[in-house]
Write a protein that holds these residues in place. Structure first.
Motif, PDB file in Angstrom:
ATOM      1  N   ALA A 329      41.025  30.383  23.148  1.00 53.07           N
ATOM      2  CA  ALA A 329      40.082  30.684  23.701  1.00 53.07           C
ATOM      3  C   ALA A 329      40.407  31.205  24.872  1.00 53.07           C
ATOM      4  O   ALA A 329      39.488  32.051  25.958  1.00 53.07           O
ATOM      5  CB  ALA A 329      39.659  29.112  24.638  1.00 53.07           C
ATOM      6  N   VAL A 330      41.536  31.471  25.454  1.00 55.12           N
ATOM      7  CA  VAL A 330      42.272  32.018  26.976  1.00 55.12           C
ATOM      8  C   VAL A 330      43.569  32.576  26.674  1.00 55.12           C
ATOM      9  O   VAL A 330      43.602  32.212  25.776  1.00 55.12           O
ATOM     10  CB  VAL A 330      42.356  31.629  28.497  1.00 55.12           C
ATOM     11  CG1 VAL A 330      40.565  31.082  28.419  1.00 55.12           C
ATOM     12  CG2 VAL A 330      43.013  30.307  28.215  1.00 55.12           C
ATOM     13  N   PHE A 335      44.767  32.302  38.591  1.00 56.47           N
ATOM     14  CA  PHE A 335      44.592  31.473  39.917  1.00 56.47           C
ATOM     15  C   PHE A 335      44.733  31.841  41.090  1.00 56.47           C
ATOM     16  O   PHE A 335      46.055  32.617  41.330  1.00 56.47           O
ATOM     17  CB  PHE A 335      45.145  30.217  39.693  1.00 56.47           C
ATOM     18  CG  PHE A 335      45.280  29.289  38.370  1.00 56.47           C
ATOM     19  CD1 PHE A 335      44.528  28.233  37.668  1.00 56.47           C
ATOM     20  CD2 PHE A 335      45.868  29.592  36.834  1.00 56.47           C
ATOM     21  CE1 PHE A 335      43.837  27.435  37.101  1.00 56.47           C
ATOM     22  CE2 PHE A 335      45.678  29.039  35.890  1.00 56.47           C
ATOM     23  CZ  PHE A 335      44.680  28.103  35.610  1.00 56.47           C
ATOM     24  N   ASN A 336      43.797  30.794  42.056  1.00 56.58           N
ATOM     25  CA  ASN A 336      44.113  30.985  43.452  1.00 56.58           C
ATOM     26  C   ASN A 336      45.729  30.465  43.708  1.00 56.58           C
ATOM     27  O   ASN A 336      45.756  28.703  43.357  1.00 56.58           O
ATOM     28  CB  ASN A 336      43.234  30.816  44.518  1.00 56.58           C
ATOM     29  CG  ASN A 336      43.636  30.215  45.489  1.00 56.58           C
ATOM     30  OD1 ASN A 336      44.947  29.762  46.202  1.00 56.58           O
ATOM     31  ND2 ASN A 336      42.851  31.203  46.210  1.00 56.58           N
ATOM     32  N   PRO A 337      46.978  30.446  44.243  1.00 56.29           N
ATOM     33  CA  PRO A 337      48.354  30.123  44.186  1.00 56.29           C
ATOM     34  C   PRO A 337      47.933  28.570  45.265  1.00 56.29           C
ATOM     35  O   PRO A 337      48.389  28.529  44.836  1.00 56.29           O
ATOM     36  CB  PRO A 337      49.515  30.929  44.388  1.00 56.29           C
ATOM     37  CG  PRO A 337      48.051  31.954  44.963  1.00 56.29           C
ATOM     38  CD  PRO A 337      46.920  32.526  44.333  1.00 56.29           C
ATOM     39  N   ALA A 358      37.115  29.206  28.559  1.00 58.00           N
ATOM     40  CA  ALA A 358      36.998  30.028  28.847  1.00 58.00           C
ATOM     41  C   ALA A 358      37.583  30.940  29.730  1.00 58.00           C
ATOM     42  O   ALA A 358      38.038  30.504  31.375  1.00 58.00           O
ATOM     43  CB  ALA A 358      35.526  30.787  28.552  1.00 58.00           C
ATOM     44  N   PRO A 359      37.823  32.498  29.741  1.00 59.35           N
ATOM     45  CA  PRO A 359      38.435  32.932  31.058  1.00 59.35           C
ATOM     46  C   PRO A 359      38.573  32.855  32.596  1.00 59.35           C
ATOM     47  O   PRO A 359      38.560  32.769  33.391  1.00 59.35           O
ATOM     48  CB  PRO A 359      38.717  34.394  30.723  1.00 59.35           C
ATOM     49  CG  PRO A 359      38.761  34.500  29.192  1.00 59.35           C
ATOM     50  CD  PRO A 359      37.986  33.515  28.916  1.00 59.35           C
ATOM     51  N   SER A 360      36.877  33.010  32.434  1.00 59.59           N
ATOM     52  CA  SER A 360      35.974  32.796  33.715  1.00 59.59           C
ATOM     53  C   SER A 360      35.507  31.550  34.151  1.00 59.59           C
ATOM     54  O   SER A 360      34.434  30.750  34.767  1.00 59.59           O
ATOM     55  CB  SER A 360      34.761  34.123  33.785  1.00 59.59           C
ATOM     56  OG  SER A 360      33.647  33.494  32.514  1.00 59.59           O
ATOM     57  N   MET A 384      38.350  26.699  40.315  1.00 58.38           N
ATOM     58  CA  MET A 384      37.162  27.388  39.508  1.00 58.38           C
ATOM     59  C   MET A 384      38.354  28.675  39.518  1.00 58.38           C
ATOM     60  O   MET A 384      39.454  29.497  40.145  1.00 58.38           O
ATOM     61  CB  MET A 384      36.253  27.702  40.420  1.00 58.38           C
ATOM     62  CG  MET A 384      35.214  26.979  40.520  1.00 58.38           C
ATOM     63  SD  MET A 384      34.390  27.125  39.545  1.00 58.38           S
ATOM     64  CE  MET A 384      33.479  28.589  38.916  1.00 58.38           C
ATOM     65  N   LEU A 385      38.360  29.556  37.989  1.00 61.06           N
ATOM     66  CA  LEU A 385      39.277  30.746  37.826  1.00 61.06           C
ATOM     67  C   LEU A 385      39.370  31.914  38.833  1.00 61.06           C
ATOM     68  O   LEU A 385      37.690  32.263  39.325  1.00 61.06           O
ATOM     69  CB  LEU A 385      39.355  30.707  36.576  1.00 61.06           C
ATOM     70  CG  LEU A 385      40.277  29.458  35.782  1.00 61.06           C
ATOM     71  CD1 LEU A 385      40.029  30.207  34.167  1.00 61.06           C
ATOM     72  CD2 LEU A 385      41.664  29.526  35.844  1.00 61.06           C
TER      73      LEU A 385
END
Length: 390
Positions: A329-330, A335-337, A358-360, A384-385
Motif C-alpha cells: 500500500a505504501v 510524517f510531521n516529526p 495510501a501514501p497521501s 495526516m501524512l
C-alpha cells in the motif's frame, strides 16, 4: 474571620484554587480568591465567568467570615511560609497571615463585587480518577491551540450508557479514547464540547481521590451548543475539589468516520525503539519538512535532512502484513516529526501498529500488547501524512 490551618494544607489548597485565575483579568476583581470560613472548615474559590474552582479543607475556625484576596499573591506567600501552623485573620480591609515569625498584611478586595460561582449541575456519573487522567492526556495532544478556531480547541465528550468517548482534532491529527464509567442512569446519553486546556488541568488535579464525578448540563441548543456547563468533583486527602467550565459553542467536525477506514497495510514496531529513533533522526529535520518512513521487507527506515548540511537515517525491525493482499500500500511516507512523537508518547503499550491505506491518506495508530496480537482499539490516533516532493 479567624482561622488556623497547616502550612502544607494552605499552600496546596490555595495553589489548586488559584491555578485557573486569569493572568490578565478583564476586571481586577476576577484576580481575587474568595476565602470563606464556617463551622465545617475553609473554602477557597475563584471564578473568571468561564471556569470556576473551589476547594474545601479542614481548619480550626474561631470566627466565621469571608474575604477576597489576590489569588496569585496568596499562592506565592503560602508556598514560601515556614513549615508551621498558619493563623489567618481578616476584617473589612485587611487580611493578616502569621506563620512562626513570618507576618504578612494584605489589602482585601470588596467581596460584594465578586460574581457568584455557578452551582454544579446534577451528577451524570463517575469514573476512576487515574483512568480518566490518562484518557484525557492521550486525547488532548490532538486538540488545536489556535483560539481563532475555538471549536478545534475542545474535546468532544460523548456519553452513551456506560461508555465515555473523548475525541479531539486540530484538522491534521485526531485522537479517540473510549473508556467505561459508572453512569447515574443506565440510559445516559449526552454530548459536550469541553475546552481541552481546562479538561487537561482538571483531570491531572483530580487524581488524589479514587473517582471523579462528572456533572453535565446541556445548553438550550442541546449537546455542545448554548450556555452548557460541565462540572467535575473529586474527594481526597487534600480536600474536596469542584471545577465547572462553560462548554464551547459550535459544531464539532464529523471526523470519526475516518477511523473506520480499513488499512491496506499494517506496520508493527516496538514503541520505545521507535520513539528513540524518531527523536534522533528528527534532530536534523528542517523546519516544516517531513520525517520520511520507508517501509521495506521486515523493517522500516526513518530518514530526515536539512538540505545538504545534515542527513540522518535509522532502520528498525518491523512486522509488516497486508490484510487485503496484493502490492504494498505504501513504500515511503512523510510524517510531521512533532505530531509523530506526540502520538507515540500517548501510547502505553510496548508495540504500536501503523495502519496505512495510501501514501497521501491518513494513517491510524493503535496499540499492541504483543507484536503479533490484535490492535487495541480503545485508543486510536490518526495523523495526516505530509506530501513528499516528487
Amino acid at each position: 474571620m479567624k482561622i488556623r490551618l497547616e502550612r502544607d494544607v494552605l499552600a496546596e489548597a490555595v495553589q489548586w484554587a488559584a491555578r485557573s485565575l486569569p493572568t490578565r483579568p478583564s476586571v481586577p476583581i476576577l484576580a481575587g480568591l474568595l476565602v470563606r470560613a464556617d463551622a465545617d472548615g475553609v473554602m477557597f474559590s475563584g471564578f473568571d465567568y468561564e471556569t470556576s474552582a473551589r476547594i474545601s479543607v479542614k481548619a480550626e475556625v474561631s470566627d466565621e467570615g469571608e474575604a477576597l484576596i489576590s489569588g496569585r499573591l496568596l499562592a506565592d506567600i503560602s508556598r514560601s511560609l515556614p513549615a508551621k501552623p498558619v493563623d489567618i485573620t481578616s476584617d473589612d480591609t485587611k487580611m493578616q497571615l502569621v506563620c512562626g515569625s513570618a507576618r504578612f498584611t494584605l489589602q482585601t478586595l470588596p467581596v460584594a463585587d465578586y460574581p457568584a460561582l455557578p452551582e454544579l449541575p446534577e451528577a451524570t456519573g463517575a469514573v476512576t480518577s487515574a483512568e480518566f487522567a490518562q484518557a484525557v492526556s492521550q486525547v488532548v495532544v490532538a486538540a488545536g491551540r489556535d483560539e481563532l478556531l475555538p471549536v478545534f480547541t475542545g474535546v468532544r465528550v460523548e456519553i452513551e450508557g456506560d461508555t465515555i468517548s473523548l475525541l479531539a482534532t486540530d484538522r491534521y491529527r485526531m485522537a479517540l479514547k473510549e473508556l467505561t464509567w459508572r453512569p447515574s442512569s443506565t440510559n445516559a446519553s449526552a454530548v459536550a464540547l469541553v475546552p481541552a486546556k481546562v479538561l487537561s488541568d482538571t483531570a491531572r488535579s483530580m487524581t488524589a481521590g479514587e473517582e471523579v464525578v462528572l456533572s453535565l448540563s446541556a445548553g438550550p441548543g442541546g449537546g455542545s451548543r448554548g450556555e452548557g456547563l460541565i462540572g467535575f468533583e473529586g474527594h481526597g486527602a487534600g480536600g474536596d475539589r469542584q471545577t465547572t467550565t462553560r462548554l464551547l459553542d459550535g459544531e464539532f467536525p464529523k471526523v470519526r468516520h475516518i477511523m473506520e477506514t480499513p488499512p491496506l497495510m499494517n506496520v508493527r514496531v516496538n514503541t520505545a525503539e521507535l520513539v528513540a529513533a524518531t527523536r534522533r533522526v528528527a534532530l536534523v529535520a528542517e523546519r516544516n519538512t517531513s520525517l520520511r518512513m520507508a517501509v521495506g521487507d521486515g523493517s522500516i527506515t526513518l530518514e530526515a535532512a536539512t538540505g545538504d548540511q545534515a542527513q540522518a537515517s535509522e532502520a528498525l525491525e518491523a512486522s509488516i502484513d497486508q490484510p487485503g493482499g496484493g502490492d504494498a500500500a505504501v513504500s515511503v511516507v512523510g510524517f510531521n516529526p512533532t505530531y509523530l512523537l506526540d502520538a507515540l508518547g500517548a501510547f502505553d503499550t510496548p508495540y504500536v501498529n501503523f495502519g496505512f491505506t495510501a501514501p497521501s491518506k491518513p494513517c491510524q495508530l493503535t496499540g499492541l500488547a504483543e507484536p503479533d496480537g490484535e490492535p487495541l482499539t480503545d485508543y486510536r490516533h490518526v495523523i495526516m501524512l505530509m506530501r513528499l516532493p516528487a
